[in-house]
Design a protein around this motif. Structure first.
Motif, short mmCIF file in Angstrom:
data_model
loop_
_atom_site.label_atom_id
_atom_site.label_comp_id
_atom_site.label_asym_id
_atom_site.label_seq_id
_atom_site.Cartn_x
_atom_site.Cartn_y
_atom_site.Cartn_z
N GLY A 70 0.80 -1.22 0.00
CA GLY A 70 0.00 0.00 0.00
C GLY A 70 0.83 1.27 0.00
N SER A 71 2.13 1.15 0.19
CA SER A 71 2.99 2.34 0.24
C SER A 71 3.07 3.09 -1.07
CB SER A 71 4.41 1.96 0.68
OG SER A 71 4.42 1.48 2.00
N MET A 72 2.74 2.41 -2.16
CA MET A 72 2.80 3.05 -3.47
C MET A 72 1.41 3.39 -4.00
SD MET A 72 5.89 0.77 -5.09
CE MET A 72 6.05 1.73 -6.60
N ASP A 73 0.38 3.21 -3.18
CA ASP A 73 -1.00 3.47 -3.63
C ASP A 73 -1.25 4.94 -3.99
OD1 ASP A 73 -1.53 0.80 -3.30
OD2 ASP A 73 -2.79 1.05 -1.52
N HIS A 74 -0.42 5.83 -3.49
CA HIS A 74 -0.60 7.27 -3.77
C HIS A 74 -0.13 7.67 -5.18
CE1 HIS A 74 3.64 6.99 -2.66
NE2 HIS A 74 3.81 8.13 -3.31
N VAL A 119 13.60 6.97 -3.57
CA VAL A 119 13.35 8.00 -4.58
C VAL A 119 12.71 7.37 -5.81
CG1 VAL A 119 14.47 9.62 -6.17
CG2 VAL A 119 15.16 9.56 -3.76
N ALA A 120 13.24 6.23 -6.26
CA ALA A 120 12.73 5.58 -7.46
C ALA A 120 11.30 5.08 -7.27
CB ALA A 120 13.64 4.42 -7.86
N CYS A 121 11.02 4.48 -6.12
CA CYS A 121 9.70 3.89 -5.85
C CYS A 121 8.69 4.90 -5.32
CB CYS A 121 9.83 2.76 -4.84
SG CYS A 121 10.68 1.32 -5.47
N ARG A 122 9.20 6.08 -4.93
CA ARG A 122 8.33 7.13 -4.37
C ARG A 122 7.67 6.70 -3.06
NH1 ARG A 122 9.97 7.33 -9.69
NH2 ARG A 122 9.18 9.11 -10.85
N CYS A 123 8.41 5.89 -2.28
CA CYS A 123 7.90 5.50 -0.96
C CYS A 123 9.06 5.17 -0.02
CB CYS A 123 6.93 4.32 -1.06
SG CYS A 123 7.65 2.77 -1.60
N ALA A 124 8.80 5.34 1.27
CA ALA A 124 9.82 5.08 2.29
C ALA A 124 10.23 3.61 2.30
CB ALA A 124 9.28 5.49 3.66
N GLN A 125 11.46 3.37 2.72
CA GLN A 125 12.02 2.03 2.78
C GLN A 125 12.51 1.73 4.19
OE1 GLN A 125 12.22 0.05 -0.24
NE2 GLN A 125 10.90 1.72 -0.92
N GLU A 126 12.37 0.48 4.61
CA GLU A 126 12.94 0.02 5.88
C GLU A 126 14.21 -0.74 5.58
OE1 GLU A 126 10.31 -2.20 8.38
OE2 GLU A 126 8.65 -0.80 8.06
#
Length: 113
Positions: free
Chosen positions: A11-15, A96-103
């Motif tokens: 869901g992190s990329m749903d935006h 940056v590439a995926c447009r979402c935070a990473q753990e």
């Protein structure tokens, strides 16, 4: 060398707008290509949104919780790098590439694997 799990939640990329997905895909593939060229890429990919199966210690199988009701993994990369700082640098590029935070988590070393 240590290995690191770099991951993001389902869901992190749903935006991301559908029209932007080809650019996200191209940017993500470029980072993966760079990681492969650098010799740090082990494996990775996205995980399909679905209900998990849970296998108990007795071998029984049950349906897991719905992905909407429990935090679930959405995608991951496993990299072998010299340091935690280097893993963070790669995670920043992936974010940056995926447009979402990473753990970022170090994977425990097992000499038998």
């Amino acid at each position: 060398m240590p290995r690191y799990l770099i991951s993001f939640d389902d869901g992190s990329m749903d935006h991301i707008a559908e029209a932007d997905l080809p650019a996200v895909s191209a940017d993500s593939r470029a980072v993966v290509g760079d990681a492969k060229a650098a010799g740090v890429w082990i494996w990775g990919g996205g995980i399909l949104r679905q209900r998990a199966s849970i296998v108990g210690t007795d071998g029984s199988v049950a349906d897991g919780p719905d992905p909407e009701t429990k935090r679930a993994l959405g995608g991951f990369a496993i990299l072998e790098v010299a340091s935690h700082e280097e893993a963070l640098e790669w995670a920043a590029r992936i974010a940056v590439a995926c447009r979402c935070a990473q753990e970022v988590r170090e994977i425990g070393y097992d000499p038998e694997s």
